[in-house]
Design a protein around this motif. Structure first.
Motif, PDB file in Angstrom:
ATOM      1  N   TYR A  19       0.835  -1.206   0.000  1.00  0.00           N
ATOM      2  CA  TYR A  19       0.000   0.000   0.000  1.00  0.00           C
ATOM      3  C   TYR A  19       0.870   1.257   0.000  1.00  0.00           C
ATOM      4  O   TYR A  19       0.620   2.205  -0.752  1.00  0.00           O
TER       5      TYR A  19
ATOM      6  N   SER B 211       2.396   1.844  -3.350  1.00  0.00           N
ATOM      7  CA  SER B 211       1.398   2.310  -4.309  1.00  0.00           C
ATOM      8  C   SER B 211       1.111   3.798  -4.143  1.00  0.00           C
ATOM      9  O   SER B 211       1.058   4.550  -5.129  1.00  0.00           O
TER      10      SER B 211
ATOM     11  N   SER C  86       4.086   5.929  -5.470  1.00  0.00           N
ATOM     12  CA  SER C  86       4.151   6.056  -6.927  1.00  0.00           C
ATOM     13  C   SER C  86       3.004   6.916  -7.441  1.00  0.00           C
ATOM     14  O   SER C  86       3.168   7.666  -8.416  1.00  0.00           O
ATOM     15  N   HIS C  87       1.853   6.844  -6.778  1.00  0.00           N
ATOM     16  CA  HIS C  87       0.738   7.722  -7.152  1.00  0.00           C
ATOM     17  C   HIS C  87       1.125   9.190  -6.952  1.00  0.00           C
ATOM     18  O   HIS C  87       0.894  10.033  -7.826  1.00  0.00           O
TER      19      HIS C  87
ATOM     20  N   GLY D 264       6.629   2.216 -11.610  1.00  0.00           N
ATOM     21  CA  GLY D 264       5.219   2.475 -11.314  1.00  0.00           C
ATOM     22  C   GLY D 264       4.793   3.873 -11.704  1.00  0.00           C
ATOM     23  O   GLY D 264       3.691   4.081 -12.235  1.00  0.00           O
TER      24      GLY D 264
ATOM     25  N   ARG E  98       1.941   4.762 -14.636  1.00  0.00           N
ATOM     26  CA  ARG E  98       0.798   5.646 -14.390  1.00  0.00           C
ATOM     27  C   ARG E  98       0.805   6.817 -15.373  1.00  0.00           C
ATOM     28  O   ARG E  98      -0.225   7.147 -15.983  1.00  0.00           O
TER      29      ARG E  98
ATOM     30  N   GLU F 114      -6.067   2.095  -8.321  1.00  0.00           N
ATOM     31  CA  GLU F 114      -6.250   1.786  -6.907  1.00  0.00           C
ATOM     32  C   GLU F 114      -6.559   0.314  -6.695  1.00  0.00           C
ATOM     33  O   GLU F 114      -5.998  -0.325  -5.798  1.00  0.00           O
TER      34      GLU F 114
ATOM     35  N   SER G 266      -3.165  -1.726  -7.871  1.00  0.00           N
ATOM     36  CA  SER G 266      -1.862  -1.469  -7.257  1.00  0.00           C
ATOM     37  C   SER G 266      -1.874  -1.535  -5.738  1.00  0.00           C
ATOM     38  O   SER G 266      -0.825  -1.738  -5.120  1.00  0.00           O
ATOM     39  N   MET G 267      -3.033  -1.351  -5.104  1.00  0.00           N
ATOM     40  CA  MET G 267      -3.087  -1.332  -3.645  1.00  0.00           C
ATOM     41  C   MET G 267      -3.439  -2.675  -3.028  1.00  0.00           C
ATOM     42  O   MET G 267      -3.379  -2.837  -1.810  1.00  0.00           O
TER      43      MET G 267
ATOM     44  N   THR H  99       3.052  -2.144  -8.686  1.00  0.00           N
ATOM     45  CA  THR H  99       3.513  -2.539  -7.342  1.00  0.00           C
ATOM     46  C   THR H  99       3.565  -4.048  -7.135  1.00  0.00           C
ATOM     47  O   THR H  99       4.537  -4.557  -6.575  1.00  0.00           O
TER      48      THR H  99
END
Length: 269
Positions: free
Chosen positions: A69, A72, A75-76, A158, A162, A191, A194-195, A219
């Motif tokens: 998490y 993720s 990288s977001h 990542g 995105r 979400e 990747s989470m 991820t």
């Protein structure tokens, strides 16, 4: 070398101007920090609640999920910092804002990417870093050069994946001439994929997100490679593969952007 120095100086200037414009409204920045911290921490708390009730998610325990998490969210945040301008590409196409790029004697992709350095994106990085450090402690990750490089490759890959998907969706505006894009839908996919471990999905979905729409490389696969080093039959670390996937996807999205610019018609009446 002279050209590289010139482009670097322009990038620094664009970045400085973007940061200065964001700092004109400091309370907005503070509000984003508080809101994003609450958003991501509450999201992580929800995962903790589910694990406490059911024991694991897709075979992953709480410690591994915390690490996944955090990676993720980081990288977001990085993608939002560098690629948020792709979210509004449709408006730029319709309003003719690409005209100024065409008038400058510089690479179009470079101008577009460095035109807006989003300081607000750091409000996503802060909670992501908190959860990530917590996850590193929980999984007892050894802090050595090899692991640092693997983390860097994972985050870079990542972030590029995105950004590549966002740029591809935004570039569709050159053909549709519309402000509508798939950014919200793609955000939901990011979400969901990747989470959480993709092992919660059926086999066909795992194959889809690994090979056709390779969001699992943001991820899941590189993190699994770090936490379970012997799981891969590939002779190189999965984090390196994730970086390669990111580079290829981003190069492809830049190509789509260049093709789309040939369809650009400026602002018209």
């Amino acid at each position: 070398m002279k050209t590289i120095r010139y482009y670097a100086s322009v990038a620094v200037m664009f970045t400085r101007l973007s940061i200065q414009s964001r700092l004109e409204y400091p309370f907005m920045l503070i509000g984003h920090v508080l809101a994003n911290c609450i958003q991501w921490v509450v999201g992580f708390a929800a995962i903790k609640f589910v694990v406490d009730q059911f024991g694991s998610i897709g075979g992953w325990g709480y410690e591994s999920l915390a690490f996944l998490y955090g990676m993720s969210v980081l990288s977001h945040g990085l993608a939002v910092v560098f690629f948020i301008q792709t979210w509004f590409m449709g408006y730029r196409v319709i309003e003719g804002e690409f005209d100024r790029y065409l008038l400058r004697p510089m690479n179009l992709v470079f101008q577009f990417l460095f035109d807006d350095f989003n300081l607000i994106g750091f409000t996503d990085i802060i909670p992501g870093l908190m959860v990530f450090v917590y996850g590193c402690i929980k999984v007892r990750l050894t802090l050595n050069l090899a692991n640092v490089l693997l983390i860097f490759c994972t985050l870079a890959g990542g972030t590029l994946i995105r950004g590549a998907v966002w740029m591809f969706c935004g570039s569709m505006s050159f053909w549709t001439k519309s402000t509508a894009n798939f950014t919200d839908m793609v955000g939901e996919l990011f979400e969901r994929v990747s989470m959480y471990p993709i092992t919660i999905y059926p086999r066909w979905a795992q194959a889809l997100f690994t090979f056709l729409l390779p969001l699992a490389w943001i991820t899941f696969w590189p993190v699994r490679g770090m936490l379970e080093p012997g799981v891969s039959v590939i002779p190189v670390p999965l984090a390196v593969v994730a970086l390669a996937v990111g580079l290829l996807m981003f190069a492809g999205s830049c190509g789509i952007f260049r093709i789309g610019m040939r369809k650009y018609e400026s602002a018209g009446s």
